[in-house]
Design a protein around this motif. Structure first.
Motif, PDB file in Angstrom:
ATOM      1  N   GLY A  67      -2.376   0.957  -6.116  1.00 40.18           N
ATOM      2  CA  GLY A  67      -3.226   0.306  -7.101  1.00 40.18           C
ATOM      3  C   GLY A  67      -4.617   0.056  -6.533  1.00 40.18           C
ATOM      4  N   HIS A  68      -4.686  -0.168  -5.201  1.00 38.92           N
ATOM      5  CA  HIS A  68      -5.983  -0.567  -4.630  1.00 38.92           C
ATOM      6  C   HIS A  68      -6.919   0.600  -4.378  1.00 38.92           C
ATOM      7  N   LYS A  69      -6.465   1.821  -4.637  1.00 37.09           N
ATOM      8  CA  LYS A  69      -7.394   2.955  -4.488  1.00 37.09           C
ATOM      9  C   LYS A  69      -8.067   3.223  -5.841  1.00 37.09           C
ATOM     10  N   TRP A  70      -7.656   4.259  -6.537  1.00 37.38           N
ATOM     11  CA  TRP A  70      -8.394   4.674  -7.748  1.00 37.38           C
ATOM     12  C   TRP A  70      -8.382   3.656  -8.897  1.00 37.38           C
ATOM     13  N   VAL A 125       0.151  16.804   5.968  1.00 41.11           N
ATOM     14  CA  VAL A 125       0.800  15.527   5.638  1.00 41.11           C
ATOM     15  C   VAL A 125      -0.083  14.356   6.078  1.00 41.11           C
ATOM     16  N   HIS A 126      -0.102  13.293   5.277  1.00 32.77           N
ATOM     17  CA  HIS A 126      -0.875  12.105   5.657  1.00 32.77           C
ATOM     18  C   HIS A 126      -0.142  11.346   6.761  1.00 32.77           C
ATOM     19  N   VAL A 127      -0.904  10.800   7.698  1.00 28.77           N
ATOM     20  CA  VAL A 127      -0.274  10.119   8.845  1.00 28.77           C
ATOM     21  C   VAL A 127       0.630   8.964   8.420  1.00 28.77           C
ATOM     22  N   SER A 128       0.306   8.339   7.296  1.00 30.06           N
ATOM     23  CA  SER A 128       1.101   7.178   6.877  1.00 30.06           C
ATOM     24  C   SER A 128       2.529   7.589   6.522  1.00 30.06           C
ATOM     25  N   LEU A 129       2.666   8.821   6.047  1.00 33.87           N
ATOM     26  CA  LEU A 129       4.006   9.290   5.723  1.00 33.87           C
ATOM     27  C   LEU A 129       4.809   9.508   7.010  1.00 33.87           C
ATOM     28  N   VAL A 173       6.948  12.262  -3.295  1.00 37.09           N
ATOM     29  CA  VAL A 173       5.523  12.533  -3.515  1.00 37.09           C
ATOM     30  C   VAL A 173       4.674  11.435  -2.864  1.00 37.09           C
ATOM     31  N   ASP A 174       3.771  11.836  -1.975  1.00 41.46           N
ATOM     32  CA  ASP A 174       2.729  10.914  -1.525  1.00 41.46           C
ATOM     33  C   ASP A 174       1.529  11.157  -2.451  1.00 41.46           C
ATOM     34  N   GLY A 175       1.387  10.251  -3.402  1.00 44.91           N
ATOM     35  CA  GLY A 175       0.292  10.399  -4.377  1.00 44.91           C
ATOM     36  C   GLY A 175      -0.611   9.187  -4.331  1.00 44.91           C
ATOM     37  N   GLY A 223       0.837  -1.194   0.000  1.00 46.89           N
ATOM     38  CA  GLY A 223       0.000   0.000   0.000  1.00 46.89           C
ATOM     39  C   GLY A 223       0.869   1.239   0.000  1.00 46.89           C
ATOM     40  N   ALA A 224       0.210   2.396   0.045  1.00 49.63           N
ATOM     41  CA  ALA A 224       0.962   3.646  -0.025  1.00 49.63           C
ATOM     42  C   ALA A 224       1.812   3.877   1.227  1.00 49.63           C
ATOM     43  N   THR A 225       1.404   3.315   2.364  1.00 52.51           N
ATOM     44  CA  THR A 225       2.229   3.462   3.566  1.00 52.51           C
ATOM     45  C   THR A 225       3.608   2.848   3.304  1.00 52.51           C
ATOM     46  N   THR A 226       3.611   1.620   2.788  1.00 49.51           N
ATOM     47  CA  THR A 226       4.889   0.948   2.498  1.00 49.51           C
ATOM     48  C   THR A 226       5.579   1.603   1.305  1.00 49.51           C
ATOM     49  N   ALA A 227       4.799   2.101   0.367  1.00 47.05           N
ATOM     50  CA  ALA A 227       5.414   2.792  -0.777  1.00 47.05           C
ATOM     51  C   ALA A 227       6.086   4.079  -0.304  1.00 47.05           C
ATOM     52  N   ASN A 228       5.440   4.787   0.631  1.00 39.16           N
ATOM     53  CA  ASN A 228       6.097   5.968   1.218  1.00 39.16           C
ATOM     54  C   ASN A 228       7.392   5.547   1.906  1.00 39.16           C
ATOM     55  N   PHE A 229       7.316   4.450   2.641  1.00 38.93           N
ATOM     56  CA  PHE A 229       8.502   3.928   3.339  1.00 38.93           C
ATOM     57  C   PHE A 229       9.636   3.677   2.330  1.00 38.93           C
ATOM     58  N   VAL A 252       5.858  16.096  -0.646  1.00 34.60           N
ATOM     59  CA  VAL A 252       4.683  16.786  -1.189  1.00 34.60           C
ATOM     60  C   VAL A 252       3.566  15.770  -1.410  1.00 34.60           C
ATOM     61  N   GLN A 253       2.376  16.313  -1.645  1.00 39.02           N
ATOM     62  CA  GLN A 253       1.203  15.462  -1.729  1.00 39.02           C
ATOM     63  C   GLN A 253       0.456  15.697  -3.037  1.00 39.02           C
ATOM     64  N   ALA A 254       0.110  14.612  -3.712  1.00 36.44           N
ATOM     65  CA  ALA A 254      -0.785  14.684  -4.872  1.00 36.44           C
ATOM     66  C   ALA A 254      -2.102  14.079  -4.420  1.00 36.44           C
ATOM     67  N   GLY A 255      -3.029  14.923  -3.986  1.00 33.66           N
ATOM     68  CA  GLY A 255      -4.321  14.431  -3.520  1.00 33.66           C
ATOM     69  C   GLY A 255      -4.393  14.398  -2.004  1.00 33.66           C
ATOM     70  N   ASN A 256      -4.893  15.494  -1.429  1.00 30.07           N
ATOM     71  CA  ASN A 256      -5.108  15.510   0.024  1.00 30.07           C
ATOM     72  C   ASN A 256      -6.256  14.559   0.365  1.00 30.07           C
ATOM     73  N   VAL A 257      -6.082  13.773   1.424  1.00 26.69           N
ATOM     74  CA  VAL A 257      -7.057  12.721   1.737  1.00 26.69           C
ATOM     75  C   VAL A 257      -8.450  13.290   2.050  1.00 26.69           C
ATOM     76  N   ASN A 258      -8.507  14.558   2.446  1.00 26.08           N
ATOM     77  CA  ASN A 258      -9.814  15.166   2.705  1.00 26.08           C
ATOM     78  C   ASN A 258     -10.347  15.935   1.498  1.00 26.08           C
TER      79      ASN A 258
HETATM   80  C1  LIG Z   1      -2.605  10.620   0.765  1.00 25.44           C
HETATM   81  C2  LIG Z   1      -2.511   9.242   1.329  1.00 25.44           C
HETATM   82  N1  LIG Z   1      -1.301   8.711   1.607  1.00 25.44           N
HETATM   83  C3  LIG Z   1      -1.171   7.485   2.113  1.00 25.44           C
HETATM   84  C4  LIG Z   1      -2.260   6.689   2.371  1.00 25.44           C
HETATM   85  C5  LIG Z   1      -2.057   5.316   2.956  1.00 25.44           C
HETATM   86  O1  LIG Z   1      -2.361   4.347   1.981  1.00 25.44           O
HETATM   87  P1  LIG Z   1      -2.419   2.782   2.317  1.00 25.44           P
HETATM   88  O2  LIG Z   1      -3.631   2.630   3.184  1.00 25.44           O
HETATM   89  O3  LIG Z   1      -2.588   2.148   0.983  1.00 25.44           O
HETATM   90  O4  LIG Z   1      -1.179   2.391   3.010  1.00 25.44           O
HETATM   91  C6  LIG Z   1      -3.530   7.188   2.105  1.00 25.44           C
HETATM   92  C7  LIG Z   1      -4.727   6.378   2.420  1.00 25.44           C
HETATM   93  O5  LIG Z   1      -5.848   6.827   2.270  1.00 25.44           O
HETATM   94  C8  LIG Z   1      -3.666   8.486   1.546  1.00 25.44           C
HETATM   95  O6  LIG Z   1      -4.855   9.000   1.238  1.00 25.44           O
END
Ligand SMILES: Cc1ncc(COP(=O)(O)O)c(C=O)c1O
Length: 449
Positions: free
Chosen positions: A285-288, A180-184, A254-256, A137-143, A225-231
């Protein structure tokens, strides 16, 4: 029919029944369906069970207690609903049971992964010479992206972080936006860079990092930086930030997670201008794109930085001379996730992917227009697939969302946006139709009355 085939046939029949009912059933399970999960709490069985009996328990106890994210009216978090080709591919790939650690363990798994990564770079408009990994997921991709950044910046400073760790290393700085998204932050924590030890940059009313508020950067700084704020779905001004960062030798990550896919759409591509200039990217991949769970993608402009952070060798685990999947990802053993990504992209094609992005964003706009017409306040500029709605006071908004969830026609959650409590809608599934939006608007109106 032999028993193995009968078992798989049974699974297919049950899955099809599940798929059909997921478009008409309540989105969230009832309390009694959730309570019924207690049936699982039996002692570890002493004797074996027939696989068909195991499957029957799974379906009887598990299926009703799932959330119908595949049905078209789940708008929580940013969850896609698996595409038919990706679902079918995941069945076949499970039958293959491939371990795509090394190419020799699964030539097929590695080849699908290579092609899928190439297509992702292509459709996102990123440098084709970049390298990457398909992760959970994006958390691990950010990692992964941040691990590559940590390696590259410290190597330039004469420090071998992968072998010598961070104790005594030249300090790195990390710059993030207030939004910033918490996962980052979690990824930074895992890398020893600290969740709290970041320099936060002010954002505007949509959550975009203000380039004019950036601190002075240097060649020991990672700018996130962020491409797409979660809110709000908003995009940081990446072109300006990358320009300033690169003038000083900083790394831009980029967290996209979902927003980067806007690049696949002629209508929304302009939102991703400048993100191409970054050094690493994380997306899902599992989002959009509606690959099934789980599928994240890490991409790095200079693949050697990612490889240096991730590679491992051993006498029995020797890489060949072509790209080895596990040399770029945190895991050694890994499932053939690239197959489902490939299948989703192969079935959509460039036009289908653009259509998915545009259709879901149009549905989000329909939600915003419909709710505004009914007198409710939309708190964000609806630029892609995210909508924030206020029904009045925080208590009223929270109570309205609770009634929506209880009613079951749709599911969405709440959030806090710059001091306001909001209902949060994210239209991320290929399965959502105009009828789903109409039914959902009616249900929201009923709940808000
Ligand atoms: C901007 C952003 N970054 C990271 C994540 C984390 O993604 P994942 O749950 O696939 O690890 C999300 C999840 O919604 C997100 O919106």
């Amino acid at each position: 029919m032999d028993t193995h085939l009968a078992l798989l046939d049974d699974a297919a029949r049950r899955a099809e029944q599940y798929r059909r009912t997921s478009t008409t059933r309540r989105v969230a399970p009832t309390t009694s369906e959730i309570d019924a999960l207690r049936a699982l709490e039996e002692p570890f069985p002493e004797s074996p069970s027939a696989p068909a009996d195991v499957l029957a328990i799974l379906d009887r106890v598990g299926s009703p207690a799932t959330v119908a994210t595949t049905g078209g009216r789940f708008y929580g978090f940013v969850n896609g609903g698996v595409l038919p080709a990706a679902l079918a591919a995941s069945w076949l790939v499970s039958a293959w049971d491939q371990n795509v650690a090394l190419r020799v363990m699964s030539p097929a798994g590695a080849a699908f992964e290579d092609v899928a990564l190439g297509w992702v770079l292509d459709v996102l408009g990123l440098p084709r010479t970049s390298g990457g990994a398909i992760v959970t997921g994006a958390t691990t991709a950010n990692f992964c992206g941040l691990a590559a950044a940590r390696h590259a910046l410290l190597e330039r400073a004469g420090w071998d972080v992968d072998n010598d760790g961070l104790f005594g290393a030249p300090p790195l700085r990390v710059v993030v936006g207030e939004e910033v998204h918490v996962s980052l932050l979690k990824a930074l924590g895992l890398l020893g860079l600290g969740r709290r030890r970041v320099e936060r940059v002010a954002v505007d009313g949509q959550g975009r990092m203000r380039a004019d508020a950036l601190p002075v950067l240097d060649d020991r700084t990672i700018v996130c930086v962020q491409a797409g704020n979660v809110n709000t779905g908003a995009f940081d001004p990446a072109a300006e930030i990358c320009r300033r960062a690169h003038e000083r030798g900083a790394w831009v990550h980029v967290d996209g997670a979902f927003g980067l896919w806007a690049a696949a759409s002629p209508r929304y591509r302009h939102l991703t201008d400048g993100f191409h200039d970054a050094d690493s990217w994380a997306t899902d991949g599992h989002k959009w794109p509606n690959v099934g769970y789980d599928c994240g993608i890490a991409l790095v402009r200079h693949p050697d930085a990612l490889r240096a952070a991730m590679a491992m060798t051993s006498a029995y685990f020797a890489p060949g001379d072509r790209r080895e999947p596990s040399q770029f990802s945190p895991e050694m053993s890994r499932r053939a996730r690239g197959v489902e990504l490939w299948a989703a992209l192969r079935s959509l094609g460039r036009r289908g992917l653009a259509d998915l992005i545009e259709r879901t964003s149009s549905h989000a706009q329909r939600f915003a227009d419909g709710l505004r017409e009914r007198g409710y306040e939309i708190l964000n500029d609806v630029v892609i697939n995210q909508v924030l709605v206020s029904f009045g006071t925080p208590e009223v908004t929270r109570a309205t969302v609770a009634r929506i969830q209880e009613d079951g026609v749709l599911w969405c959650g709440t959030t806090e946006w710059q001091g306001r409590t909001a209902m949060r809608l994210s239209v991320s599934s290929w399965a959502t139709t105009e009828d789903d939006v109409r039914l959902s608007l009616e249900a929201i109106e009923r709940a808000a009355r």
